[in-house]
Design a protein around this motif. Structure first.
Motif, PDB file in Angstrom:
ATOM      1  N   ALA A 171       0.855  -1.187   0.000  1.00 17.34           N
ATOM      2  CA  ALA A 171       0.000   0.000   0.000  1.00 17.34           C
ATOM      3  C   ALA A 171       0.886   1.231   0.000  1.00 17.34           C
ATOM      4  O   ALA A 171       2.111   1.150  -0.137  1.00 17.34           O
ATOM      5  CB  ALA A 171      -0.926  -0.028   1.222  1.00 17.34           C
ATOM      6  N   ALA A 172       0.269   2.395   0.150  1.00 21.62           N
ATOM      7  CA  ALA A 172       1.017   3.659   0.187  1.00 21.62           C
ATOM      8  C   ALA A 172       0.306   4.591   1.158  1.00 21.62           C
ATOM      9  O   ALA A 172      -0.802   4.311   1.630  1.00 21.62           O
ATOM     10  CB  ALA A 172       1.101   4.289  -1.205  1.00 21.62           C
TER      11      ALA A 172
ATOM     12  N   SER B 279      -9.255   1.783   1.444  1.00 22.74           N
ATOM     13  CA  SER B 279      -9.207   1.412   2.851  1.00 22.74           C
ATOM     14  C   SER B 279      -8.514   0.062   3.026  1.00 22.74           C
ATOM     15  O   SER B 279      -8.891  -0.933   2.386  1.00 22.74           O
ATOM     16  CB  SER B 279     -10.619   1.343   3.439  1.00 22.74           C
ATOM     17  OG  SER B 279     -10.581   0.807   4.754  1.00 22.74           O
ATOM     18  N   LEU B 280      -7.548   0.032   3.915  1.00 20.75           N
ATOM     19  CA  LEU B 280      -6.829  -1.211   4.197  1.00 20.75           C
ATOM     20  C   LEU B 280      -7.629  -2.120   5.112  1.00 20.75           C
ATOM     21  O   LEU B 280      -7.201  -3.235   5.411  1.00 20.75           O
ATOM     22  CB  LEU B 280      -5.468  -0.889   4.817  1.00 20.75           C
ATOM     23  CG  LEU B 280      -4.556  -0.021   3.945  1.00 20.75           C
ATOM     24  CD1 LEU B 280      -3.246   0.277   4.667  1.00 20.75           C
ATOM     25  CD2 LEU B 280      -4.287  -0.674   2.602  1.00 20.75           C
ATOM     26  N   LEU B 281      -8.802  -1.656   5.557  1.00 15.15           N
ATOM     27  CA  LEU B 281      -9.713  -2.498   6.329  1.00 15.15           C
ATOM     28  C   LEU B 281     -10.674  -3.247   5.412  1.00 15.15           C
ATOM     29  O   LEU B 281     -11.492  -4.039   5.880  1.00 15.15           O
ATOM     30  CB  LEU B 281     -10.501  -1.638   7.321  1.00 15.15           C
ATOM     31  CG  LEU B 281      -9.658  -0.883   8.360  1.00 15.15           C
ATOM     32  CD1 LEU B 281     -10.533   0.050   9.184  1.00 15.15           C
ATOM     33  CD2 LEU B 281      -8.905  -1.858   9.263  1.00 15.15           C
TER      34      LEU B 281
ATOM     35  N   THR C 179      -5.300  -2.163  -3.543  1.00 14.96           N
ATOM     36  CA  THR C 179      -4.729  -0.818  -3.613  1.00 14.96           C
ATOM     37  C   THR C 179      -4.074  -0.601  -4.972  1.00 14.96           C
ATOM     38  O   THR C 179      -3.822  -1.550  -5.722  1.00 14.96           O
ATOM     39  CB  THR C 179      -3.680  -0.624  -2.517  1.00 14.96           C
ATOM     40  OG1 THR C 179      -2.540  -1.462  -2.810  1.00 14.96           O
ATOM     41  CG2 THR C 179      -4.229  -0.969  -1.141  1.00 14.96           C
ATOM     42  N   LEU C 180      -3.773   0.650  -5.279  1.00 11.15           N
ATOM     43  CA  LEU C 180      -3.063   0.946  -6.524  1.00 11.15           C
ATOM     44  C   LEU C 180      -1.698   0.289  -6.555  1.00 11.15           C
ATOM     45  O   LEU C 180      -1.244  -0.176  -7.607  1.00 11.15           O
ATOM     46  CB  LEU C 180      -2.917   2.463  -6.695  1.00 11.15           C
ATOM     47  CG  LEU C 180      -4.128   3.235  -7.220  1.00 11.15           C
ATOM     48  CD1 LEU C 180      -3.804   4.727  -7.308  1.00 11.15           C
ATOM     49  CD2 LEU C 180      -4.579   2.715  -8.578  1.00 11.15           C
ATOM     50  N   VAL C 181      -1.024   0.244  -5.401  1.00 10.21           N
ATOM     51  CA  VAL C 181       0.300  -0.389  -5.363  1.00 10.21           C
ATOM     52  C   VAL C 181       0.179  -1.879  -5.625  1.00 10.21           C
ATOM     53  O   VAL C 181       1.008  -2.472  -6.336  1.00 10.21           O
ATOM     54  CB  VAL C 181       0.988  -0.122  -4.015  1.00 10.21           C
ATOM     55  CG1 VAL C 181       2.351  -0.816  -3.964  1.00 10.21           C
ATOM     56  CG2 VAL C 181       1.169   1.375  -3.782  1.00 10.21           C
TER      57      VAL C 181
END
Length: 559
Positions: free
Chosen positions: A464-465, A491-493, A498-500
């Motif tokens: 992520a970033a 959201s990492l939840l 993610t884009l990464v």
């Protein structure tokens, strides 16, 4: 244009070769992150080549010619790059442009003034030595123009700008903008939590590796065991300095400088990213009372303008906090030490709680681990012993302990009831005493959640970033947002990629160089009227092009 004349020295040929060799060795050691002692063998190799090839004293003599080498300006520009690389480690062109436009008044980098003076003297000596060599040796005159081109082409400053210029021609410049989702709260929790967001200057999670850095990060590890720790938070381009890091984590987008979109190039920016909505804007609409506290000047790099422009009621920095110090002399080059800053932070939270006028949010920016050596507080010196003035790990341990101590104090006073605590690094650290160990492996930022609704002992590892912090914080506070997204962040939840994860850091860096539409979105309001109408037409066309059935491709209208 006059330089020191090596002819006035004994053995001018060897003095010239020595100066060039030493500068070359230092540049290679700095850029390639080699030990400082490697300058000696590199210089020795250069002198050996000079002796073998008779540089400055060719076998076939020709009369000296009073010429000015073409390579002088490219050598100066390489000097600038080496200085920036030695000062910051990773050189971001965007950071240079942004600080020039946003203003660098009241910065705390006075310790670099002497270094800049020494670099200037070294570059002048290099120019004098190289000019002497070109005038005395016709072989160097023959290759001088080619060398000038090589120096320009190999300079990373020109490489970055060249990439962007080429990309503008080959792409529509809207790849990132098509993936931007305007932050929108669809549903709020019944009892909105307070928010305490602690930015720990340069406190990347890489320091958690005990094999390389010992117990420097131990107190943050202890805090992390109380909540939810996120690993793998990478640093995108244009997010690697304090303002960029805060905007990435509060607005969900890299900070692309205004550039020529700023109508008056000779005045500091009057607004900072006025075209987008950030964390403060959303919370302000939800009735939050918002305060920012930082020990440094709020005038530096448009910090105060950003917070005042995005929903914050009180913005406090050095100018407003320093008069309140019990000991006026207890300050550093940047401003307040963090032990006193955290005392003011606790006082502000007490004030907000006493008002009992709805939820509050406090954002705090520390200074302790600021490169190159940090500013450890007096409380740490009493606890850790003498500071040698160089060891960044001393300052890292100090920063971690001060944050741990603040959270403990606030909890013991009952000030963190119904409060989400977010602890994050603003960006990866710049060049410090542990630089070789830091760049030896992958690096990631600190990000952890504590408090209401956060189960202790959780650990999530995702690619992520810092742009993903924005939607993650909103969802951790209980807010429902569109498709778990805000800005470019996810959201990492959630389970959304993610884009990464989808594209990788390298591809995203390339896309960043191509992007113009997102830059226009960020700075909408600073664009001259005619150009703004044109960009609005472009944005409408781009929105129509976005596929409706792909969450990665979808775009939302501007707000």
């Amino acid at each position: 244009m006059q330089f020191a004349n090596p002819n006035r020295l004994k053995h001018p040929r060897w003095w010239s070769l020595l100066v060039i060799g030493a500068c070359l060795g230092y540049a290679i050691a700095t850029v390639a992150v080699l030990p400082l002692w490697s300058v000696i063998p590199i210089t020795g190799l250069w002198l050996s080549l000079g002796w073998l090839l008779r540089w400055g004293k060719p076998a076939t003599r020709r009369p000296p010619r009073r010429v000015w080498p073409w390579s002088l300006v490219p050598l100066c520009l390489w000097g600038v790059y080496v200085y920036l690389a030695e000062s910051f480690g990773i050189v971001e062109i965007g950071a240079i442009f942004f600080h020039l436009q946003a203003g660098i008044a009241e910065h705390g980098g006075s310790s670099r003034i002497l270094a800049a003076a020494l670099y200037t003297l070294a570059v002048l000596a290099l120019l004098a030595a190289y000019t002497w060599l070109v005038r005395r040796d016709h072989r160097w005159r023959l290759i001088d123009r080619l060398l000038a081109l090589v120096l320009i082409a190999s300079n990373p400053l020109f490489y970055s700008m060249g990439q962007r210029s080429a990309a503008i021609v080959t792409d529509d410049g809207a790849w990132l903008d098509r993936r931007y989702v305007a932050p929108t709260i669809q549903q709020a929790p019944e009892s909105p939590p307070n928010l305490l967001l602690l930015y720990l200057e340069s406190m990347e999670r890489t320091y958690a590796d005990r094999q390389r850095f010992g117990d420097a990060y131990a107190f943050l590890d202890a805090l992390g065991r109380r909540g939810h720790v996120f690993e793998g938070i990478r640093q995108l381009e244009n997010t690697g300095w304090t303002m960029a890091g805060m905007i990435a984590s509060q607005c969900g987008t890299p900070l692309m400088p205004a550039g020529l979109l700023h109508d008056n190039q000779f005045e500091p920016l009057g607004r900072v990213v006025p075209g987008i909505r950030c964390l403060g804007d959303l919370l302000d609409e939800q009735g939050y009372r918002l305060s920012f506290l930082g020990g440094a000047s709020t005038e530096f790099a448009g910090k105060g303008i950003f917070y005042e422009d995005h929903g914050f009621d009180r913005v406090m920095g050095r100018a407003s906090l320093e008069p309140r110090l019990a000991e006026p002399d207890y300050i550093n080059d940047w401003g307040l030490f963090d032990d006193t800053l955290y005392d003011f932070t606790a006082s502000e939270i007490r004030r907000l709680k006493a008002e009992d006028a709805g939820p509050w949010g406090v954002v705090n920016l520390s200074l302790t681990a600021h490169a190159p050596r940090g500013y450890p507080a007096r409380a740490c010196r009493k606890r850790q012993g003498e500071f040698d003035g160089e060891d960044i790990l001393y300052s890292v341990e100090c920063s971690a302990w001060l944050a741990f101590d603040l959270i403990d104090r606030l909890e013991n006073e009952g000030l963190l009831e119904n409060t989400l605590v977010v602890i994050a690094s603003d960006h990866l650290t710049m060049r410090v005493s542990a630089w070789e160990q830091l760049v030896a492996g992958e690096r990631d930022n600190t990000f952890m959640l504590l408090g209401k609704g956060i189960e202790a002992g959780q650990r999530t590892r995702r690619e992520a970033a810092t742009i993903d912090l924005f939607p993650t914080i909103l969802e951790a506070m209980g807010y429902t947002i569109e498709r778990h997204r805000a800005g470019l962040g996810v959201s990492l939840l959630s389970e959304q990629p993610t884009l990464v994860e989808q594209h990788g850091l390298t591809d995203l860096a390339g896309r960043m160089h191509e992007e113009t539409a997102l830059q226009q979105r960020l700075w909408e309001g600073l664009i001259p009227e005619g150009r703004q109408q044109k960009s609005g037409q472009t944005a409408s066309r781009q929105a129509l092009e976005a596929p409706e059935n792909n969450s990665d491709q979808a775009a939302s209208g501007r707000k």
